[in-house]
Every structure is written in structure tokens, then in C-alpha cells.
Design a protein around this motif. Structure first.
Motif, PDB file in Angstrom:
ATOM      1  N   SER A 190      73.428 110.146  30.830  1.00 11.11           N
ATOM      2  CA  SER A 190      73.654 108.891  31.546  1.00 11.11           C
ATOM      3  C   SER A 190      72.671 108.731  32.707  1.00 11.11           C
ATOM      4  O   SER A 190      72.316 109.699  33.376  1.00 11.11           O
ATOM      5  CB  SER A 190      75.081 108.832  32.109  1.00 11.11           C
ATOM      6  OG  SER A 190      76.036 108.765  31.095  1.00 11.11           O
ATOM      7  N   LEU A 191      72.262 107.491  32.928  1.00  6.08           N
ATOM      8  CA  LEU A 191      71.495 107.105  34.110  1.00  6.08           C
ATOM      9  C   LEU A 191      72.312 106.092  34.892  1.00  6.08           C
ATOM     10  O   LEU A 191      72.783 105.102  34.320  1.00  6.08           O
ATOM     11  CB  LEU A 191      70.158 106.468  33.722  1.00  6.08           C
ATOM     12  CG  LEU A 191      69.018 107.372  33.273  1.00  6.08           C
ATOM     13  CD1 LEU A 191      67.836 106.502  32.845  1.00  6.08           C
ATOM     14  CD2 LEU A 191      68.598 108.311  34.384  1.00  6.08           C
ATOM     15  N   VAL A 192      72.476 106.333  36.182  1.00  4.03           N
ATOM     16  CA  VAL A 192      73.219 105.419  37.045  1.00  4.03           C
ATOM     17  C   VAL A 192      72.227 104.704  37.960  1.00  4.03           C
ATOM     18  O   VAL A 192      71.452 105.356  38.674  1.00  4.03           O
ATOM     19  CB  VAL A 192      74.261 106.172  37.889  1.00  4.03           C
ATOM     20  CG1 VAL A 192      75.034 105.195  38.773  1.00  4.03           C
ATOM     21  CG2 VAL A 192      75.210 106.965  36.999  1.00  4.03           C
ATOM     22  N   ILE A 224      75.294 101.605  34.198  1.00  4.65           N
ATOM     23  CA  ILE A 224      75.062 102.932  33.639  1.00  4.65           C
ATOM     24  C   ILE A 224      74.362 102.753  32.300  1.00  4.65           C
ATOM     25  O   ILE A 224      74.845 102.008  31.441  1.00  4.65           O
ATOM     26  CB  ILE A 224      76.375 103.705  33.445  1.00  4.65           C
ATOM     27  CG1 ILE A 224      77.090 103.905  34.785  1.00  4.65           C
ATOM     28  CG2 ILE A 224      76.111 105.067  32.788  1.00  4.65           C
ATOM     29  CD1 ILE A 224      78.460 104.550  34.646  1.00  4.65           C
ATOM     30  N   LEU A 225      73.212 103.412  32.122  1.00  8.51           N
ATOM     31  CA  LEU A 225      72.513 103.422  30.846  1.00  8.51           C
ATOM     32  C   LEU A 225      72.745 104.781  30.198  1.00  8.51           C
ATOM     33  O   LEU A 225      72.785 105.801  30.877  1.00  8.51           O
ATOM     34  CB  LEU A 225      71.011 103.201  31.058  1.00  8.51           C
ATOM     35  CG  LEU A 225      70.589 101.905  31.760  1.00  8.51           C
ATOM     36  CD1 LEU A 225      69.101 101.927  32.048  1.00  8.51           C
ATOM     37  CD2 LEU A 225      70.956 100.696  30.916  1.00  8.51           C
ATOM     38  N   ASN A 226      72.891 104.782  28.883  1.00  8.52           N
ATOM     39  CA  ASN A 226      73.207 106.032  28.190  1.00  8.52           C
ATOM     40  C   ASN A 226      72.206 106.336  27.090  1.00  8.52           C
ATOM     41  O   ASN A 226      71.756 105.450  26.374  1.00  8.52           O
ATOM     42  CB  ASN A 226      74.612 105.957  27.582  1.00  8.52           C
ATOM     43  CG  ASN A 226      75.689 105.879  28.635  1.00  8.52           C
ATOM     44  OD1 ASN A 226      75.881 106.822  29.387  1.00  8.52           O
ATOM     45  ND2 ASN A 226      76.368 104.750  28.709  1.00  8.52           N
ATOM     46  N   ASN A 227      71.867 107.598  26.982  1.00  8.73           N
ATOM     47  CA  ASN A 227      71.028 108.108  25.907  1.00  8.73           C
ATOM     48  C   ASN A 227      71.382 109.575  25.741  1.00  8.73           C
ATOM     49  O   ASN A 227      72.468 109.999  26.154  1.00  8.73           O
ATOM     50  CB  ASN A 227      69.545 107.900  26.235  1.00  8.73           C
ATOM     51  CG  ASN A 227      68.687 107.763  24.989  1.00  8.73           C
ATOM     52  OD1 ASN A 227      68.668 108.647  24.145  1.00  8.73           O
ATOM     53  ND2 ASN A 227      67.983 106.642  24.873  1.00  8.73           N
ATOM     54  N   SER A 228      70.518 110.365  25.162  1.00  8.26           N
ATOM     55  CA  SER A 228      70.796 111.789  24.992  1.00  8.26           C
ATOM     56  C   SER A 228      70.342 112.568  26.228  1.00  8.26           C
ATOM     57  O   SER A 228      69.432 112.143  26.941  1.00  8.26           O
ATOM     58  CB  SER A 228      70.064 112.329  23.761  1.00  8.26           C
ATOM     59  OG  SER A 228      68.673 112.387  24.008  1.00  8.26           O
TER      60      SER A 228
END
Length: 296
Positions: A87-89, A134-138
Motif C-alpha cells: 500500500s501507498l498512502v 491509498i493505492l495498492n499493489n504488491s
């Protein structure tokens, strides 16, 4: 968010740099730095009891990359949202917020505070809402952003070259977000996004996921995501998620001697009575009766 001893910093192995006011004043007007400059940066490898609350926000934009463990964030008046590995906040300047590490599995994070005349343009290019997201990736993709390099350059001192290098590392990370987080999602069809979110659900069955997080992972609004999900599966996202959990619990009932209460806990149901109701609704019989049915 319980009554543990909370800390802003002071974690084992942490790395932390905060620009002195005199340096910050100098970079704000420098032609090479005024567009985008870092004011604070750090790495917290294991931030147990980490907690920050800023009721009036802060003058800088904050980017947090979660590499491992879990945390939470509360933006303005929004509900508390879970932060997972990958996650990126993004917390915009002057936005009231709070965030911290999960008690059971504290997060490992890299983070950067930044300012400058370019920030708004970066926000627009990345499609970040005004109230943050919040962006999500691995976790692998998040690690490849190398946000920790921003701290590493500043740790060598506040020379013009190091300050410019830290800004360059941040620009590189922001550009990578655009290519690795957003461009890939933009190329996916709506069906592919729903399928990707289902695959992501299967890797997080024991975690208390919320609808907003699933929609955010798919890069869709909650209403749009819900409509597409129901159209594709016949169920709401949360109902489908619970059905995946029940499917897992059936496997545990068939292959282990764990108690029903322990299976409920392992499959993400904090309340065993709620687990039993869900199980009966999906399978048709309660867990104990299902276990007694001959298989094979």
C-alpha cells in the motif's frame, strides 16, 4: 487503536532525517529545488506502537510506502482504513489525519514529507483525490519505488548536490507510481479489475478488508466497483469475500482437528457466532454438522 504506549519515532533500526529550518528556507527559493523538495524522510523497519495524529494537518504532503506488516490511516472525517503490504498512502498538506501501526503485525514503512510548486501537478497526474487516498499493489512493486533512497541522499548532508539528489529520487518514485500503479490499471478492462481484486481477496482472507479498500485496489469508485462486481459474480464484494472465507473454512473442517472457534478466527471471523450464521447461509448446515458428513 487501543491503550498501548504510542510513539512517533524511536524504533529499532530506524533512519530519520528532518531538514533544519535554515536549510528549508534556502531550498524553498532555489531554482533547482523549489519545484519539489523533501523536508523529512525516513525508514522504520519495524514500527511497533507507531502513532501520529495531526488534527490540523501539516504544511507538507506525506507519502508512506508499506513494505511489510500492517497499519491504519484516518483521513479527515473518513473512517479508519487498513494499510497492507504493497500500500501507498498519500496524505495532502493541511488535511487532518492520523495513522499508525497495527498492534498484531506492526508495519515496516518508508516515508517522505515534501513540498514545492510541482506537488499539485503530480497529484493531478497521479489522479490523487484532494482528500488523499491509498493505492495498492504488491510489496515487490512498492519496494522497487526505492523511496528509502530519498532518506539516503539527505543522510549524506545538506549540500546542494544531496538535496537535488533527494528531490530526484522522489521524482523517480512518483514517476514509477504513474507507470507501475496507475498505467497498468488503466489498461485493464473493468472485468479484469474485478478479477484482479478477487485474486487479491484470496491472498488476504484472514484480514478485515473493507469495501473502500477493495474498490481502491481496483482503481474504481465504491459504487462503480460494486455494480461491476455484482454484474460479474452475482454477489456484492463483501458477500463474495465471506464466501471465499467459508470455502477455506470447509477445507479446514475437512482436513484438520481445529475447533470451530479456531477455524473462525483463522478465516477472519472475529465472532464465532457470526461465522456460524454465515456458514449456515452459504453451506446450508452449521460447521459441526458439516464436519460429521462423510466425504470422498
Amino acid at each position: 487503536m487501543t491503550s498501548v504506549q504510542r510513539k512517533r519515532e524511536g524504533f529499532p533500526g530506524q533512519r530519520l532525517v528532518v531538514l533544519p529550518d535554515t536549510v528549508r528556507e534556502r531550498v524553498q527559493t532555489h531554482p533547482l529545488l523549489s519545484g519539489l523538495f523533501v523536508t523529512d524522510a525516513g525508514i522504520f523497519p519495524s514500527a511497533k506502537s507507531h502513532f501520529i495524529e495531526r488534527k490540523d494537518g501539516i504544511s507538507t504532503t506525506l507519502l508512506i510506502a508499506c513494505l511489510a506488516g500492517k497499519g491504519w490511516v484516518k483521513m479527515s472525517e473518513d473512517s479508519v482504513r487498513q494499510v497492507l503490504p504493497g500500500s501507498l498512502v498519500w496524505l495532502p498538506a493541511n488535511l487532518p489525519h492520523a495513522y499508525g501501526a497495527a498492534e498484531d503485525d506492526p508495519w515496516a514503512i518508508e516515508w517522505v514529507h515534501f513540498q514545492g510548486s510541482e506537488v499539485e501537478s503530480w497529484r493531478e497526474m497521479l489522479g490523487i483525490p484532494l482528500n488523499g487516498c491509498i493505492l495498492n499493489n504488491s510489496p515487490k512493486v512498492v519496494a522497487e519505488l526505492r523511496l528509502g533512497q530519498v532518506w539516503a541522499h539527505l543522510d549524506h548532508g545538506y549540500t546542494l548536490a544531496n538535496l537535488a539528489a533527494s528531490s530526484g529520487a522522489l521524482r523517480s518514485a512518483l514517476a514509477a507510481i504513474a507507470t507501475k500503479f496507475l498505467a497498468e490499471k488503466g489498461q485493464q478492462s473493468a472485468e479484469e479489475r474485478v478479477a484482479a481484486s478477487i485474486a487479491w481477496m484470496k491472498g488476504h482472507l484472514a484480514e478485515p478488508l473493507r469495501l473502500a479498500e477493495l474498490a481502491s485496489y481496483s482503481g474504481l469508485s465504491v459504487p462503480h466497483y460494486t455494480v461491476l462486481f455484482r454484474r460479474q459474480t452475482g454477489f456484492s464484494p463483501i458477500e463474495w469475500f465471506n464466501r471465499l472465507r467459508i470455502q477455506w473454512s470447509c477445507e479446514l473442517l475437512d482436513t484438520t482437528q481445529l475447533s470451530v472457534a479456531e477455524i473462525a478466527r483463522q478465516t477472519g471471523f472475529s465472532d464465532p457466532f457470526y461465522f456460524t450464521r454465515c456458514f449456515r447461509r452459504v453451506v446450508g448446515v452449521p460447521p459441526r454438522k458439516y464436519r460429521r458428513v462423510p466425504k470422498g
